[in-house]
Design a protein around this motif. Structure first.
Motif, short mmCIF file in Angstrom:
data_model
loop_
_atom_site.label_atom_id
_atom_site.label_comp_id
_atom_site.label_asym_id
_atom_site.label_seq_id
_atom_site.Cartn_x
_atom_site.Cartn_y
_atom_site.Cartn_z
N GLY A 1 0.87 -1.18 0.00
CA GLY A 1 0.00 0.00 0.00
C GLY A 1 0.91 1.23 0.00
O GLY A 1 1.85 1.31 -0.78
N SER A 2 0.67 2.13 0.95
CA SER A 2 1.52 3.33 0.97
C SER A 2 2.61 3.22 2.03
O SER A 2 3.34 4.18 2.27
N THR A 3 2.73 2.05 2.66
CA THR A 3 3.70 1.89 3.74
C THR A 3 4.95 1.20 3.22
O THR A 3 4.89 0.11 2.65
N ARG A 4 6.10 1.84 3.44
CA ARG A 4 7.35 1.29 2.94
C ARG A 4 8.00 0.46 4.04
O ARG A 4 8.21 0.94 5.15
N LEU A 5 8.32 -0.81 3.72
CA LEU A 5 8.89 -1.73 4.70
C LEU A 5 10.24 -2.22 4.22
O LEU A 5 10.45 -2.39 3.01
N ILE A 6 11.16 -2.50 5.17
CA ILE A 6 12.43 -3.11 4.81
C ILE A 6 12.69 -4.30 5.73
O ILE A 6 12.13 -4.37 6.84
N ASP A 7 13.53 -5.21 5.26
CA ASP A 7 13.91 -6.37 6.09
C ASP A 7 15.18 -6.98 5.49
O ASP A 7 15.58 -6.63 4.37
N ASN A 8 15.81 -7.88 6.22
CA ASN A 8 17.05 -8.50 5.73
C ASN A 8 17.30 -9.79 6.47
O ASN A 8 16.71 -10.05 7.53
N GLN A 9 18.21 -10.57 5.91
CA GLN A 9 18.54 -11.89 6.49
C GLN A 9 19.97 -12.24 6.09
O GLN A 9 20.30 -12.20 4.90
#
Ligand code: AMP
Length: 282
Positions: A269-277
């Protein structure tokens, strides 16, 4: 627990603790605290005698079209969480105390801050490195605690303290997740029920990368392509990047390596998310 908004008073309180022989741990945050932030304070509590958490929504790390004005502000609940986690001092300065109108100095980490988040959010890391330097100057910690969730950020802070001879040890703490794997984030509260379900696909993409690294002979670019394909197959997710990079330099990896991290950023949607592994190749 003391709550303080003045820079000079905060410096005085921390110095008094240090004069009593207490080691100082600092946990910088922007508030809207959750279990991820709490874990940083708890880790600091294990290593240090005096814990200062900072709560400051730093305007200079938000781009003009980002969510500074809309960023959640939940100070009362934040203070409760900090108290329960064992913080001694909360430094929560007003913007005017951190940034004089006459200010002319920024702290800029170069190469590493230009890729990934830096490429998608121009100026973001200038804001981060400048404010973290200022927070370190006020709180003068022995150790400072950052989350692996913001992988690039903790690398940049490490580079910055190395380059500027800042006398603080940077500790990176594991990412705390929801039951379905979604990394906790102050921004998750913006997700609708539908978006919240889709958001866990960021985690599933990283798990896919983890298993392909461990169990296949695919190269990093081939795995990154599979990550992108996976995310693109989910409706309502706009992939910004899905890459496998060197975990020390953030340069994209062409070949399998012992130092690899998978990183993703996507708008749900309009929400920017980040993640990593972190990846382990077989
Ligand atoms: P923020 O308030 O989002 O600027 O984050 C403050 C600190 O908390 C940063 O060092 C983040 O990396 C860390 N953090 C945010 N979310 C998490 C999480 N889910 N697990 C661990 N640390 C986190």
């Amino acid at each position: 627990m003391i709550v303080e908004s003045s820079l000079t008073e905060t410096r005085r309180i921390v110095r008094a603790a240090r004069q009593q022989g207490r080691s100082v741990g600092c946990v910088p945050t922007m508030g809207a605290l959750h279990k991820g932030h709490v874990s940083l304070i708890e880790n600091a509590r294990k290593d240090c005698d005096f814990i200062v958490a900072t709560i400051f929504i730093n305007p200079t790390q938000f781009g003009p079209n980002e969510d500074f004005t809309r960023y959640p502000r939940t100070l009362d609940a934040d203070l409760e969480l900090c108290r329960a986690a064992g913080a001694d001092l909360i430094f929560t300065p007003p913007v005017s105390a951190m940034y004089a109108e006459s200010a002319q100095t920024i702290v800029r980490v170069t190469r590493m801050a230009q890729v990934l988040e830096g490429a998608h959010r121009p100026g973001h890391f200038d804001g981060v490195s400048t404010v973290v330097t200022k927070l370190f100057n006020v709180t003068e910690p022995d150790r400072a605690y950052f989350g692996q969730k913001d992988f690039q950020q903790q690398l940049i802070i490490r580079q910055m303290v190395l380059d500027l001879d800042e006398p603080v040890e940077i500790i990176t703490c594991p990412t705390i997740r929801e039951a379905d794997g979604l990394a906790m984030s102050s921004r998750n509260r913006f997700l609708s029920v539908d978006e919240r379900q889709r958001a866990s696909q960021l985690f599933h993409t990283l798990k896919l990368a983890e298993s392909l690294a461990a169990e296949s002979t695919l190269t990093p670019p081939e795995i990154a392509q599979q990550m992108t394909n996976h995310l693109k197959s989910v409706n309502g997710i706009d992939v910004q990047y899905a890459v496998i990079a060197d975990s020390a330099t953030l340069e994209c990896l062409a070949e399998r390596s012992d130092f690899a991290v998978a990183l993703v950023a996507a708008k749900v949607g309009s929400t920017r998310l980040i993640d990593n592994q972190i990846l382990r190749f077989r």
